[in-house]
Design a protein around this motif. Structure first.
Motif, mmCIF file in Angstrom:
data_model
loop_
_atom_site.group_PDB
_atom_site.id
_atom_site.type_symbol
_atom_site.label_atom_id
_atom_site.label_comp_id
_atom_site.label_asym_id
_atom_site.label_seq_id
_atom_site.Cartn_x
_atom_site.Cartn_y
_atom_site.Cartn_z
ATOM 1 N N ALA A 43 -26.111 0.229 -14.030
ATOM 2 C CA ALA A 43 -27.438 0.204 -13.413
ATOM 3 C C ALA A 43 -27.375 0.665 -11.966
ATOM 4 C CB ALA A 43 -28.017 -1.207 -13.497
ATOM 5 N N LEU A 44 -26.310 0.297 -11.251
ATOM 6 C CA LEU A 44 -26.141 0.736 -9.866
ATOM 7 C C LEU A 44 -26.049 2.257 -9.784
ATOM 8 C CD1 LEU A 44 -25.559 -0.068 -6.864
ATOM 9 C CD2 LEU A 44 -23.123 -0.002 -7.479
ATOM 10 N N GLU A 45 -25.321 2.871 -10.707
ATOM 11 C CA GLU A 45 -25.187 4.326 -10.692
ATOM 12 C C GLU A 45 -26.528 5.003 -10.980
ATOM 13 O OE1 GLU A 45 -21.956 5.683 -13.102
ATOM 14 O OE2 GLU A 45 -20.477 4.423 -12.064
ATOM 15 N N ASN A 46 -27.265 4.465 -11.945
ATOM 16 C CA ASN A 46 -28.584 5.022 -12.253
ATOM 17 C C ASN A 46 -29.517 4.894 -11.059
ATOM 18 O OD1 ASN A 46 -31.529 4.397 -13.391
ATOM 19 N ND2 ASN A 46 -30.504 5.807 -14.798
ATOM 20 N N TYR A 47 -29.521 3.716 -10.451
ATOM 21 C CA TYR A 47 -30.336 3.481 -9.258
ATOM 22 C C TYR A 47 -29.938 4.430 -8.129
ATOM 23 C CZ TYR A 47 -31.103 1.238 -4.713
ATOM 24 O OH TYR A 47 -31.390 0.991 -3.396
ATOM 25 N N SER A 48 -28.647 4.648 -7.949
ATOM 26 C CA SER A 48 -28.168 5.505 -6.867
ATOM 27 C C SER A 48 -28.671 6.936 -7.024
ATOM 28 C CB SER A 48 -26.628 5.500 -6.825
ATOM 29 O OG SER A 48 -26.135 4.203 -6.577
ATOM 30 N N ARG A 49 -28.661 7.446 -8.250
ATOM 31 C CA ARG A 49 -29.154 8.813 -8.466
ATOM 32 C C ARG A 49 -30.638 8.915 -8.157
ATOM 33 N NH1 ARG A 49 -25.429 8.346 -12.787
ATOM 34 N NH2 ARG A 49 -27.062 7.731 -14.247
ATOM 35 N N GLY A 50 -31.397 7.901 -8.577
ATOM 36 C CA GLY A 50 -32.827 7.918 -8.282
ATOM 37 C C GLY A 50 -33.107 7.787 -6.800
ATOM 38 N N LEU A 51 -32.359 6.911 -6.125
ATOM 39 C CA LEU A 51 -32.551 6.739 -4.684
ATOM 40 C C LEU A 51 -32.185 8.012 -3.937
ATOM 41 C CD1 LEU A 51 -33.305 4.567 -2.539
ATOM 42 C CD2 LEU A 51 -30.844 4.146 -2.311
ATOM 43 N N ALA A 52 -31.148 8.697 -4.389
ATOM 44 C CA ALA A 52 -30.746 9.943 -3.742
ATOM 45 C C ALA A 52 -31.879 10.962 -3.765
ATOM 46 C CB ALA A 52 -29.506 10.517 -4.437
ATOM 47 N N ALA A 53 -32.544 11.081 -4.898
ATOM 48 C CA ALA A 53 -33.660 12.021 -4.994
ATOM 49 C C ALA A 53 -34.822 11.600 -4.103
ATOM 50 C CB ALA A 53 -34.118 12.130 -6.450
ATOM 51 N N GLU A 54 -35.063 10.296 -4.028
ATOM 52 C CA GLU A 54 -36.166 9.790 -3.211
ATOM 53 C C GLU A 54 -35.931 10.016 -1.722
ATOM 54 O OE1 GLU A 54 -38.306 5.492 -2.134
ATOM 55 O OE2 GLU A 54 -36.750 5.592 -3.672
ATOM 56 N N LEU A 55 -34.694 9.847 -1.279
ATOM 57 C CA LEU A 55 -34.408 9.879 0.152
ATOM 58 C C LEU A 55 -33.945 11.233 0.672
ATOM 59 C CD1 LEU A 55 -32.594 6.436 0.626
ATOM 60 C CD2 LEU A 55 -35.009 6.999 0.993
ATOM 61 N N ALA A 56 -33.628 12.152 -0.223
ATOM 62 C CA ALA A 56 -33.146 13.468 0.216
ATOM 63 C C ALA A 56 -34.091 14.167 1.190
ATOM 64 C CB ALA A 56 -32.871 14.351 -0.996
ATOM 65 N N PHE A 65 -35.630 13.045 3.533
ATOM 66 C CA PHE A 65 -35.503 12.433 4.850
ATOM 67 C C PHE A 65 -34.106 12.636 5.442
ATOM 68 C CE2 PHE A 65 -38.721 10.132 2.467
ATOM 69 C CZ PHE A 65 -39.778 10.097 3.360
ATOM 70 N N GLY A 66 -33.308 13.479 4.799
ATOM 71 C CA GLY A 66 -31.971 13.752 5.307
ATOM 72 C C GLY A 66 -30.972 12.656 5.028
ATOM 73 N N ILE A 67 -31.280 11.773 4.080
ATOM 74 C CA ILE A 67 -30.390 10.652 3.737
ATOM 75 C C ILE A 67 -29.673 10.978 2.438
ATOM 76 C CG2 ILE A 67 -30.250 8.190 3.245
ATOM 77 C CD1 ILE A 67 -32.997 7.949 4.708
ATOM 78 N N ARG A 68 -28.359 10.868 2.467
ATOM 79 C CA ARG A 68 -27.555 11.157 1.284
ATOM 80 C C ARG A 68 -27.071 9.854 0.639
ATOM 81 N NH1 ARG A 68 -23.067 13.068 2.079
ATOM 82 N NH2 ARG A 68 -22.765 13.035 4.351
ATOM 83 N N VAL A 69 -27.121 9.801 -0.702
ATOM 84 C CA VAL A 69 -26.698 8.615 -1.455
ATOM 85 C C VAL A 69 -25.726 9.064 -2.543
ATOM 86 C CG1 VAL A 69 -27.430 6.622 -2.815
ATOM 87 C CG2 VAL A 69 -28.969 7.591 -1.079
ATOM 88 N N ASN A 70 -24.524 8.509 -2.533
ATOM 89 C CA ASN A 70 -23.512 8.860 -3.527
ATOM 90 C C ASN A 70 -22.774 7.604 -3.981
ATOM 91 O OD1 ASN A 70 -23.500 11.969 -3.526
ATOM 92 N ND2 ASN A 70 -23.329 11.498 -1.343
ATOM 93 N N THR A 71 -21.996 7.742 -5.046
ATOM 94 C CA THR A 71 -21.188 6.624 -5.535
ATOM 95 C C THR A 71 -19.721 7.018 -5.579
ATOM 96 O OG1 THR A 71 -21.430 7.234 -7.864
ATOM 97 C CG2 THR A 71 -23.062 5.709 -6.954
ATOM 98 N N VAL A 72 -18.865 6.015 -5.437
ATOM 99 C CA VAL A 72 -17.428 6.155 -5.654
ATOM 100 C C VAL A 72 -17.042 5.145 -6.720
ATOM 101 C CG1 VAL A 72 -15.143 5.781 -4.660
ATOM 102 C CG2 VAL A 72 -16.867 7.028 -3.359
ATOM 103 N N SER A 73 -16.321 5.600 -7.731
ATOM 104 C CA SER A 73 -15.958 4.728 -8.856
ATOM 105 C C SER A 73 -14.442 4.596 -8.943
ATOM 106 C CB SER A 73 -16.508 5.300 -10.166
ATOM 107 O OG SER A 73 -17.920 5.332 -10.133
ATOM 108 N N PRO A 74 -13.900 3.492 -8.442
ATOM 109 C CA PRO A 74 -12.440 3.298 -8.489
ATOM 110 C C PRO A 74 -11.955 2.924 -9.879
ATOM 111 C CG PRO A 74 -13.496 1.949 -6.774
ATOM 112 C CD PRO A 74 -14.571 2.429 -7.698
ATOM 113 N N GLY A 75 -10.760 3.376 -10.180
ATOM 114 C CA GLY A 75 -10.050 2.869 -11.339
ATOM 115 C C GLY A 75 -9.195 1.685 -10.928
ATOM 116 N N ARG A 76 -8.143 1.435 -11.688
ATOM 117 C CA ARG A 76 -7.275 0.296 -11.405
ATOM 118 C C ARG A 76 -6.629 0.459 -10.031
ATOM 119 N NH1 ARG A 76 -1.888 -0.106 -14.644
ATOM 120 N NH2 ARG A 76 -3.184 1.075 -16.060
ATOM 121 N N THR A 77 -6.921 -0.449 -9.127
ATOM 122 C CA THR A 77 -6.467 -0.341 -7.745
ATOM 123 C C THR A 77 -5.774 -1.629 -7.333
ATOM 124 O OG1 THR A 77 -8.405 1.051 -7.295
ATOM 125 C CG2 THR A 77 -7.197 0.222 -5.389
#
Length: 263
Positions: free
Chosen positions: A162-175, A177-189
Motif C-alpha cells: 500500500a505504501l508503494e501504491n500511495y507513493s506513486r500516486g503522491l509522486a504524480a500529485e506533487l510533481a 510543485f517540484g517535489i519528487r517522491v520515490n521508494t527504496v526497497s531493501p532486501g535482507r540487510t
C-alpha cells in the motif's frame, strides 16, 4: 566514508534540511550519517532515545504510529530546522506469526499505522512547506519482499505494498510543485531489527535459523553472495534525494543483491 561532493567541490546537500524517521540504528542511522556527510542538517526520530543516534544529528523522541506523534514531530521539525526539504520515512517493521490467521487485528492495525499511515500523515503535514518552496524530496522505505509475500509477514508486506501504491500516486500529485517522491526497497540487510525479526521467525516452530534468514529464495542464497549492509540502502536513498536523480519521481529502487527480483 567519503564526503559526497558535487563537481564544484561543495557538499551536494549543503543547505538542505532533512528529517529521517527510525534513524537511531540500522538503515536509518546509515541514512542519517550519509545525509550529514553530504552537508545536510538532519533531525531524526525514534520512539525512545537509544544513545546510538549518529553524531551531528538532532534527535526528538516521537511515536509516528499515532496522529499526535506525527504532529509533534512535524512541529519539532519546523521549530528545529525551520522547514524540511528532505523527508525519509524509514520507520517500519512487524512481528512474524505462524500464518495470516494468527495475526491479531491489533497487529494488522499496528502494521498499517507504522508502515503506511505514519508516512501518509507526515507527508501531509510537511509537504505544504515544500509546495510553497516548489521543491522537496521524499523517500519511503518499503521492502523487496512485497512482490513475493509469505504468510508470517502478510500484515507487513500488505502495508508496504500500500505504501508503494500511495507513493506513486503522491509522486504524480506533487510533481507539478517540484517535489519528487520515490521508494527504496531493501532486501535482507544486516541490522539489529532485521536480526531480531529473523530470530523471532526461527523460534515460531523451532525452524533452522538459516531458513528463516532467507525464506524467499528457494536455494537460500543471495545472488551477489552476501546480505546487505545499511550503507547499501543509504547509498540508494542519498542518490534519490540528490540532484543526480532530478528526473526521477514515482520510481522504486530495489536494493536486494538480486534475492527477490530474479525473474
Amino acid at each position: 566514508m567519503a564526503t559526497i561532493e558535487n563537481g564544484s567541490g561543495t557538499r551536494e546537500l549543503a543547505g538542505k534540511r532533512a528529517l529521517v524517521t527510525g534513524g537511531s540504528r540500522g538503515i536509518g542511522a546509515a541514512v542519517v550519517r550519509q545525509l550529514l556527510d553530504a552537508g545536510a542538517e538532519v533531525l531524526t526520530t525514534a520512539r525512545s532515545a537509544t544513545g546510538t543516534v549518529p553524531e551531528g544529528a538532532a534527535f526528538v523522541a516521537a511515536d509516528v504510529r499515532t496522529r499526535a506523534g506525527a504532529q509533534a514531530l512535524a512541529t519539532a521539525a519546523q521549530k528545529m530546522l525551520g522547514g524540511v526539504d528532505i523527508l525519509v520515512h524509514n520507520a517500519g517493521g512487524a512481528r512474524p506469526h505462524r500464518g495470516s490467521s494468527a495475526i491479531p487485528d491489533e497487529e494488522w492495525q499496528d502494521a498499517l499505522e507504522l508502515n503506511l499511515l505514519a508516512a501518509v500523515r507526515l507527508d501531509s503535514l510537511l509537504t505544504p512547506g515544500m509546495r510553497e518552496r516548489r521543491s522537496g524530496m521524499i523517500v519511503h522505505v518499503s521492502s523487496a519482499a512485497v512482490p513475493t509475500p509469505v504468510a508470517p509477514f502478510l500484515h507487513y508486506t500488505a502495508a508496504k505494498a500500500a505504501l508503494e501504491n500511495y507513493s506513486r500516486g503522491l509522486a504524480a500529485e506533487l510533481a507539478p510543485f517540484g517535489i519528487r517522491v520515490n521508494t527504496v526497497s531493501p532486501g535482507r540487510t544486516a541490522t539489529p531489527g532485521g536480526e531480531a525479526t529473523r530470530e523471532q521467525w526461527a523460534q515460531l516452530d523451532a525452524v533452522d535459523r538459516d531458513v528463516a534468514a532467507a525464506p524467499i529464495a528457494a536455494d537460500g542464497s543471495v545472488p551477489l553472495g552476501r546480505e546487505g549492509r545499511p550503507d547499501d540502502i543509504a547509498d540508494a536513498v542519498l542518490f534519490l534525494v540528490s540532484d543526480r536523480a532530478s528526473w526521477l519521481t514515482g520510481s522504486g529502487l530495489v536494493v536486494d543483491g538480486g534475492e527477490f527480483h530474479r525473474g
